[in-house]
Design a protein around this motif. Sequence first.
Motif, short mmCIF file in Angstrom:
data_model
loop_
_atom_site.label_atom_id
_atom_site.label_comp_id
_atom_site.label_asym_id
_atom_site.label_seq_id
_atom_site.Cartn_x
_atom_site.Cartn_y
_atom_site.Cartn_z
N LEU A 321 -25.51 15.66 4.20
CA LEU A 321 -24.31 14.97 4.66
C LEU A 321 -23.23 15.04 3.59
CD1 LEU A 321 -23.80 13.37 7.31
CD2 LEU A 321 -24.19 11.29 5.98
N ASP A 322 -22.01 15.35 3.99
CA ASP A 322 -20.89 15.39 3.04
C ASP A 322 -20.48 13.95 2.73
OD1 ASP A 322 -18.52 15.66 1.63
OD2 ASP A 322 -17.80 17.34 2.83
N LEU A 323 -20.84 13.48 1.55
CA LEU A 323 -20.56 12.11 1.15
C LEU A 323 -19.28 11.97 0.35
CD1 LEU A 323 -24.18 11.03 0.15
CD2 LEU A 323 -22.95 10.42 2.24
N SER A 324 -18.48 13.04 0.30
CA SER A 324 -17.26 13.01 -0.50
C SER A 324 -16.17 12.21 0.19
CB SER A 324 -16.76 14.43 -0.75
OG SER A 324 -16.31 15.03 0.45
N PHE A 325 -15.09 11.99 -0.57
CA PHE A 325 -13.88 11.37 -0.04
C PHE A 325 -12.75 12.39 -0.14
CE2 PHE A 325 -16.70 7.92 -1.02
CZ PHE A 325 -16.46 6.98 -0.03
N ASP A 326 -11.55 11.98 0.14
CA ASP A 326 -10.41 12.89 0.13
C ASP A 326 -9.18 12.08 -0.25
OD1 ASP A 326 -9.31 15.69 1.38
OD2 ASP A 326 -7.96 14.05 1.89
N SER A 327 -8.39 12.59 -1.20
CA SER A 327 -7.22 11.84 -1.67
C SER A 327 -6.22 11.60 -0.54
CB SER A 327 -6.55 12.60 -2.82
OG SER A 327 -7.37 12.57 -3.97
N GLY A 328 -6.01 12.60 0.30
CA GLY A 328 -5.08 12.43 1.42
C GLY A 328 -5.56 11.39 2.41
N ASN A 329 -6.85 11.45 2.75
CA ASN A 329 -7.41 10.44 3.64
C ASN A 329 -7.24 9.04 3.06
OD1 ASN A 329 -8.30 12.60 5.17
ND2 ASN A 329 -10.40 11.85 5.37
N ALA A 330 -7.59 8.91 1.77
CA ALA A 330 -7.53 7.59 1.12
C ALA A 330 -6.11 7.04 1.12
CB ALA A 330 -8.07 7.68 -0.30
N THR A 331 -5.14 7.91 0.83
CA THR A 331 -3.74 7.46 0.83
C THR A 331 -3.34 6.95 2.19
OG1 THR A 331 -3.20 9.01 -0.96
CG2 THR A 331 -1.37 8.16 0.36
N GLY A 332 -3.77 7.65 3.24
CA GLY A 332 -3.46 7.21 4.60
C GLY A 332 -4.11 5.89 4.95
N ILE A 333 -5.37 5.71 4.52
CA ILE A 333 -6.09 4.47 4.82
C ILE A 333 -5.49 3.29 4.07
CG2 ILE A 333 -8.32 3.32 4.57
CD1 ILE A 333 -8.27 5.27 6.90
N PHE A 334 -4.96 3.53 2.87
CA PHE A 334 -4.33 2.45 2.11
C PHE A 334 -3.17 1.82 2.88
CE2 PHE A 334 -6.67 3.56 -1.66
CZ PHE A 334 -6.57 2.47 -2.49
N GLN A 335 -2.57 2.55 3.79
CA GLN A 335 -1.43 2.02 4.53
C GLN A 335 -1.80 0.83 5.42
OE1 GLN A 335 1.48 3.56 3.59
NE2 GLN A 335 -0.03 4.66 2.32
N MET A 336 -3.11 0.63 5.66
CA MET A 336 -3.53 -0.43 6.56
C MET A 336 -3.20 -1.82 6.03
SD MET A 336 -4.73 1.12 9.22
CE MET A 336 -3.25 2.08 8.86
N THR A 337 -2.97 -1.96 4.72
CA THR A 337 -2.67 -3.28 4.17
C THR A 337 -1.19 -3.43 3.82
OG1 THR A 337 -3.25 -2.53 1.93
CG2 THR A 337 -4.99 -3.60 3.23
N LYS A 338 -0.35 -2.53 4.30
CA LYS A 338 1.08 -2.66 4.01
C LYS A 338 1.74 -3.73 4.86
CE LYS A 338 2.62 1.46 1.68
NZ LYS A 338 3.64 2.50 1.60
#
Length: 340
Positions: A321-338
């Motif tokens: 299983l690919d257990l990595s993350f992604d900087s672009g994904n993370a930046t997009g997810i951070f928007q949820m608390t704006k």
Amino acid sequence: MMEPDMSAVERLIEAQLGTDATRRLLEVVEIDATIGSGDGEEVTRGEVAMALGACLFDGLLHAVPSGAAYVEDRRAEGGKVCFDHGAIRTILFADGPTGALPAGQLAFSRILEPLGYAVAGLYPLPRLNMTGRAYCHLDHAETVPQYFVSELHVDRFDEDFGTVAARVFGQSRDPLGSAARTLLDTLSATQKAPFAVAAAGLPELLAAFGRHHDIPTLDDYHALRAASPEAAWIATEGNAFNHATDRVADVEALADRQRALGRPIKDRVEVSANGRVRQTAYRADPVIRSFRTDDGQIEQQVPGSFYEFITRDSDPETGRLDLSFDSGNATGIFQMTKVA
């Protein structure tokens, strides 16, 4: 009391949450039965790590009604949640600690490493002036939840921001006491600990996932928010569990179903550069927080924590299983608390 043949992980959870809450949690969260050593007197670092993660997941559901509603849907369907990872935000000054807390992510590496975690990836988040690190469990990589620990670099902002950040975060307190330190030292030395030591230390480990600085002033909150919504979030929520994530088979189909139900799901799914990791989330649930003013205190609605979903495909080169993350994904997810 629960059944006498319950696992050590379940007993550790029960020691923190009580019998009824533990039973409800175990109905909806997958626990890998192979984590345990089979010795009820001693627990492995993996068992302590899983118990900590499960208790944090339970706490997030109490703080995030939208996530709790989704989990209740899963319970009603007879399904369970595969807890993939949780996230924490920290403050990093250019020099020195954050008050009594170790600098930035070091406040949590001192906890996670004795529990069997190691950094599996470094993820620059330049648009946010942050850096993320993925902590993956060395013994049970796919079944014990990961942690995505981010640092906000205060020195990448202007001097005024730094002054406010020092005022808000510079007197942070350290929540770890002797019970937690004994547990972490024991796990570091032997990778296991007596059950009683683990049960006594877990409350202090759980306490680390909270706010450890004073209530900010309303003016300071708005000054931070103008430059960094992420810093403003830390000002009100501290190092609380920012989100918990359910690993699902098809995140796109899930997002469509949640949208049809009227749930506050993100408009689009984030896809990693390699295409194997796809994520979406609910928008953060609003919470009411207090702020200091010249006239005393005032309450306002701000963004709280949220619930996330992820689909991970296998890496064709390894078959795992690919257990990595992604900087672009993370930046997009951070928007949820704006916004709340």
